[in-house]
Enzyme design. Structure first.
Site, PDB file in Angstrom:
ATOM      1  N   HIS A  56       0.833  -1.195   0.000  1.00 49.86           N
ATOM      2  CA  HIS A  56       0.000   0.000   0.000  1.00 49.86           C
ATOM      3  C   HIS A  56       0.871   1.250   0.000  1.00 49.86           C
ATOM      4  CE1 HIS A  56      -3.047  -2.683   2.330  1.00 49.86           C
ATOM      5  NE2 HIS A  56      -3.178  -2.836   1.025  1.00 49.86           N
ATOM      6  N   TYR A 107       0.744   2.368  13.590  1.00 48.52           N
ATOM      7  CA  TYR A 107       1.128   3.362  12.603  1.00 48.52           C
ATOM      8  C   TYR A 107       0.948   4.761  13.198  1.00 48.52           C
ATOM      9  CZ  TYR A 107      -0.269  -0.172   8.978  1.00 48.52           C
ATOM     10  OH  TYR A 107      -0.448  -1.286   8.203  1.00 48.52           O
TER      11      TYR A 107
END
Length: 202
Positions: free
Chosen positions: A62, A132
């Site tokens: 991604h 993240y």
């Protein structure tokens, strides 16, 4: 902490230096000013995400569209993963280059990924949790998908079994097809969106 650039330019590895005592240990996972000094531009955290995955779950590859882009600081807080970062910046001198990094809570190793870098990882054990820290908030439609099993990329996943993937990840185009479709950011675009350092660090 030790901050070093990986073989993929502009991607940095952050290795903490633990301080142990009779209770356990302490370490700084990320400190803003040393990281910004190493990468050469400002980093602001505007969103925090977690993923939880079973063993053999493969997420990615991604990246994100520009604008808005979304740089990331990625840490494994439970379990263990093999992480791949891939330069997807069209026109980059290192376009298509990758680095493989094992991450787990014991090492505390984090990765800083700027805009234009593809991210994928496979969970090596059940109940693996990834954290993240993101430089921009998520906007629907911003994610770019590229096949993590693209034979031309030939990433060294070392898979013993067929990985568990989302339908979207399994249907993602090859890197070559993503270039042809014009969906990847350019190297110049990625450099332009970087926020300059504060005057004290510049």
């Amino acid at each position: 902490m030790l901050i070093t650039e990986t073989t993929v330019p502009d991607v940095f590895r952050i290795d903490p230096e633990p301080i142990p005592d009779h209770r356990g240990r302490f370490y700084e996972a990320v400190r803003q000013r040393p990281l910004e000094a190493a990468v050469g531009h400002s980093i602001a955290v505007r969103q925090v995400n977690f993923t939880v995955s079973g063993r053999n779950v493969l997420r990615g590859l991604h990246a994100t569209t520009l604008p808005p882009g979304q740089g990331k600081i990625l840490t494994c807080v439970r379990g263990s993963v093999l992480t791949m970062v891939v330069d997807m910046r069209v026109g980059s001198p290192s376009f298509g280059r990758y680095e493989a990094v094992r991450q787990d809570p014991r090492s505390g190793t984090a990765l800083y990924l700027p805009d234009g870098i593809g991210l994928g990882y496979v969970a090596l054990v059940d109940d693996t949790c990834m954290n993240y820290l993101c430089t921009h908030e998520y906007v629907p439609g911003m994610v770019i998908d590229v096949d993590a099993l693209d034979p031309e990329l030939d990433l060294p996943w070392d898979l013993a079994d067929t990985p568990i993937r989302s339908a979207r990840d399994a249907a993602a185009p090859s890197l070559r097809a993503a270039v042809s479709a014009g969906i990847l950011p350019t190297y110049e675009e990625c450099l332009r969106v970087r926020e300059p350092l504060p005057a004290a660090l510049d």
